[in-house]
Write a protein that holds these residues in place. Sequence first.
Motif, short mmCIF file in Angstrom:
data_model
loop_
_atom_site.label_atom_id
_atom_site.label_comp_id
_atom_site.label_asym_id
_atom_site.label_seq_id
_atom_site.Cartn_x
_atom_site.Cartn_y
_atom_site.Cartn_z
N ALA A 46 5.27 -9.42 -7.85
CA ALA A 46 4.97 -8.12 -6.94
C ALA A 46 5.48 -8.44 -5.62
N VAL A 47 5.18 -9.53 -5.11
CA VAL A 47 5.54 -9.93 -3.60
C VAL A 47 7.13 -10.02 -3.54
N GLN A 48 7.72 -10.34 -4.57
CA GLN A 48 9.22 -10.61 -4.50
C GLN A 48 9.83 -9.28 -4.98
N ARG A 49 9.38 -8.09 -5.40
CA ARG A 49 10.09 -7.15 -5.73
C ARG A 49 11.15 -6.59 -4.40
N PRO A 50 12.22 -6.10 -4.65
CA PRO A 50 13.39 -5.90 -3.72
C PRO A 50 12.90 -4.81 -2.91
N ALA A 51 12.01 -3.78 -3.40
CA ALA A 51 11.66 -2.63 -2.78
C ALA A 51 10.58 -3.21 -1.51
N ILE A 52 9.82 -4.14 -1.87
CA ILE A 52 8.96 -4.71 -0.93
C ILE A 52 9.60 -5.45 -0.05
N GLN A 53 10.45 -6.34 -0.19
CA GLN A 53 11.52 -6.97 0.78
C GLN A 53 12.10 -6.13 1.56
N ASP A 54 12.48 -5.25 0.81
CA ASP A 54 13.29 -3.91 2.00
C ASP A 54 12.33 -3.25 2.98
N LEU A 55 11.04 -3.15 2.59
CA LEU A 55 10.09 -2.51 3.36
C LEU A 55 9.47 -3.47 4.40
N MET A 56 9.32 -4.59 4.00
CA MET A 56 8.54 -5.49 5.14
C MET A 56 9.08 -5.61 6.43
N PRO A 57 10.23 -5.70 6.66
CA PRO A 57 10.97 -5.96 7.98
C PRO A 57 10.76 -4.79 8.71
N ARG A 58 10.37 -3.50 8.19
CA ARG A 58 10.04 -2.36 9.08
C ARG A 58 8.70 -2.11 9.48
N ILE A 59 7.71 -3.18 9.06
CA ILE A 59 6.23 -3.03 9.64
C ILE A 59 6.17 -4.18 10.61
N THR A 60 5.81 -3.69 11.75
CA THR A 60 6.04 -4.80 12.91
C THR A 60 4.32 -4.65 13.58
N ARG A 61 4.10 -5.46 14.04
CA ARG A 61 2.27 -5.59 14.63
C ARG A 61 2.53 -6.41 15.84
N HIS A 62 1.11 -6.17 16.83
CA HIS A 62 0.86 -6.98 17.91
C HIS A 62 -0.55 -6.49 18.09
N ALA A 115 0.73 -1.27 -0.05
CA ALA A 115 0.04 0.11 0.24
C ALA A 115 0.96 1.36 0.04
N LEU A 116 1.84 1.32 0.58
CA LEU A 116 2.90 2.46 0.89
C LEU A 116 3.48 2.58 -0.48
N LEU A 117 3.98 1.36 -1.16
CA LEU A 117 4.68 1.37 -2.09
C LEU A 117 3.81 2.00 -3.46
N ASP A 118 2.83 1.40 -3.64
CA ASP A 118 1.90 1.39 -5.03
C ASP A 118 0.71 2.45 -4.46
N GLY A 119 0.44 2.90 -3.48
CA GLY A 119 -0.89 3.56 -3.24
C GLY A 119 -1.92 2.77 -3.48
N LYS A 120 -2.06 1.55 -3.66
CA LYS A 120 -3.47 0.76 -3.70
C LYS A 120 -2.97 -0.70 -3.62
N ILE A 121 -4.11 -1.45 -3.41
CA ILE A 121 -4.09 -2.92 -3.12
C ILE A 121 -5.25 -3.26 -4.18
N ASN A 122 -4.72 -4.15 -5.11
CA ASN A 122 -5.69 -5.02 -5.86
C ASN A 122 -5.08 -6.13 -6.30
N PHE A 123 -5.73 -6.95 -7.48
CA PHE A 123 -5.31 -8.32 -7.68
C PHE A 123 -3.68 -8.28 -8.03
N ALA A 124 -3.36 -7.27 -8.81
CA ALA A 124 -1.92 -7.20 -9.24
C ALA A 124 -0.88 -7.37 -7.88
N SER A 125 -1.42 -6.71 -6.81
CA SER A 125 -0.57 -6.82 -5.62
C SER A 125 -0.21 -8.35 -5.36
N PHE A 126 -0.99 -9.29 -5.79
CA PHE A 126 -1.03 -10.69 -5.23
C PHE A 126 -0.14 -11.57 -6.39
#
Lengths: 450, 450
Positions: B348-364, B333-344
């Motif tokens: 799309a999942v394996q893009r380096p920019a995504i792989q770089d971003l994901m560790p910075r997203i945490t949750r509980h 969502a941050l990178l593309d500004g939208k979420i749709n079928f193409a996001s999956f």
Amino acid sequence: MIAAALTIARYATAHPATGTYAHLSLEVARALIDTVGVAVAGRLEPVSAIALKYGAGAGATATAQAWGRRDPLPPQAAAFYNGVAGHVLDYDDVSSPLRGHPSIALLPPLVALAQARDLPGAQLVDAYVVGFEILVKLARAMVHEHYAKGWHATTTLGTVAAAVACARLLGLSEMQTVHAIGIAVGQAAGTRGNFGTMAKSFQAGHCAASGLRAALLAELGMDAAIDALDGSQGFMRLYGQHEPLAPVLAGLGIEPPELASSGIEIKKYPLCYATHRSLDGILDLRREHGLTAQDVEAVHIVSNHRGMVPLIHDRPATGLEAKFSMPYAISAALLDGKINFASFKDEAVQRPAIQDLMPRITRHEDEQPTTARWNRLLVRLRGGQILEKEVRQLRGSNDLPLSEDALREKWRDCLQHGGLRPADGEAFFAQALRLERMPVRALMALVPGD
Amino acid sequence: MIAAALTIARYATAHPATGTYAHLSLEVARALIDTVGVAVAGRLEPVSAIALKYGAGAGATATAQAWGRRDPLPPQAAAFYNGVAGHVLDYDDVSSPLRGHPSIALLPPLVALAQARDLPGAQLVDAYVVGFEILVKLARAMVHEHYAKGWHATTTLGTVAAAVACARLLGLSEMQTVHAIGIAVGQAAGTRGNFGTMAKSFQAGHCAASGLRAALLAELGMDAAIDALDGSQGFMRLYGQHEPLAPVLAGLGIEPPELASSGIEIKKYPLCYATHRSLDGILDLRREHGLTAQDVEAVHIVSNHRGMVPLIHDRPATGLEAKFSMPYAISAALLDGKINFASFKDEAVQRPAIQDLMPRITRHEDEQPTTARWNRLLVRLRGGQILEKEVRQLRGSNDLPLSEDALREKWRDCLQHGGLRPADGEAFFAQALRLERMPVRALMALVPGD
């Protein structure tokens, strides 16, 4: 209190004018757009391709026979129709361990499929044996509580068994057969609450079609849960008490098939089962002693504890009432020397000779609880002589199968009741007995119809 | 322990040579003669005539559309297909009180029927409202235990509701509607045990076809038990805990329709619901602050107690895994500004920019048990600034419906995912919003397909 269905029906049929809910049409429009959109998005998924192929192809070509009709139907429509027509009279065969009717679940889908694929009778035999096996094994695991709760065991268990039988007939692989079982579980239905209405025979037809559908979809590649039967959200939990299946399945393929050991009970007379032992007894006495109705002063019938519960009409006035009457059954057997469909025409019931006989037929149930069933007949003749007969076995059951003649007599009576000429069914009868050497298509072409 | 279905499949597929059970063929032959005979005898019964008419007629003419396909199908095949294709992506609309998907049970049969009979959209609207009402009312009475036990509420309750909706669309009488309900009860099925397989969407298709079938058969004169829902062997006993229906049905036609009060939830993003509030929040923050992925150092998401249970993949590598990943959802969502079928797509999942971003997203998840759901976002920007957002309402729900633009965006994305040109769907989108003034046949002809 009114039935909930009636409350719903009143609501649903109120304000029938188009546009009652026009103020909500945008909601519906949006749901429509969204639902169609999502379906279009899903149209390239493998399961959608299967559903399409199934709807357009397997269901559409008229290659199977509605028994006793001339024009063929698509296989599933034939399975459905034959299931309905074959069960509506409640005269189709029975299995005691099932507490239901095995052939009406198994034969309509198997025959339709064998016709559509032009398969040999020997394959149909194998598939029937396998389906019967699973039907009875499932029943042995769960049917007591299941039936008591209100499920229509013939159709709930029957859907699964029919799927297995059809899978076998189609030569599906092991994993495809597993999937067919899971797809069948997703369709298993039928309640005893619908007994006494057309929906009872509908459920038989639906079961037949559902079992066929499950196997056809598995053949096309549809998958399902492997533990759809015994998983924590599977068939045994939802439709039973989560009874274990391993004990009943342990003997599969090792012990003799259920078809050989427990077998099929073919109903001999077109009325309530609770009269059958007495009918056998009185017809035997009549034959053995050359009796006529004139010779008989009175007949008293004793049955096991609760052996006559369904026989609620002692003085029936119509054919439908007469189907649940011991005095009528005995009177008609004495007078006519046979019991068949003609015995249940209103005119037959209203004959003066019958009305004269019926009060002389009395009955009671034994007080001692027993499980094995029996009927005892005491016939007092005009001359004072007393004849006695006790009948335990049920003629038509596995232990005492109908003679070929008795089966032919029933077959001919069925054609007659269906408005066809009994003589036209001779070829089918003769060739069907050689089923394992006949192509099913050729065999079924011999069933007369109009 | 192996699944019972597998044991059965092993038995059924063993000894596949034709003639394995030749020694039992006479048993089967006799059952065949007897069963066919009894069916021929039953062929003149009213219910058999209905079954025949239904199989030969109602099912056979291709008058309804498989959505996104060009060639029409028979109505029930269309209802079945559209139910399958519309549910396979799990992207179809939802009703919280149902714990399931209302439109996939109701629209495939209603649309197929309206096409086949050439009915106006206004009638479809009325029928949908009525069907939705019954679906939600049944759910309010029983769904909690029912779903927990393992029933697929969408399809079990859906079959009954679809029958009522179709009965309304056909203009059936009150008593015919009662019978349609009883026939629907005789088909109600679907287990959660089949979730995660094709059989889940199969169950939706089967439900749609079964509801349609029930109404068509009731129209042809088939009857069923009046108390098939609330009788001692009825639906509420077999599929529930025999909960009373009177309390939930008391407001029928008096209180505002459920469609107006509880309404429909349209899913906005093609992935797990548990990400949706956070997606709304991050896309809002992105828009409000003109953020790019570059600006963001870290995002921390907190949800209500157990609010992220299904989100099992923190470092997804494939599109399928990404559907259950909060870090992926936020990163994309941050990178593309939208979420749709193409996001999956896997790429799309394996893009380096995504792989770089994901560790910075945490949750509980919050520890305090709550029923109302919420997601809270904390976004730390490169400059040290912290943005906060709490989202309680679900966009797409009745309280916060999707904008027309958002709905159009989803519609276009669905066409694209289905391999069609989004631009070709504009006419349908526009006309469907005027549903109550459109003939259904004309409207559905606007759905593009190949």
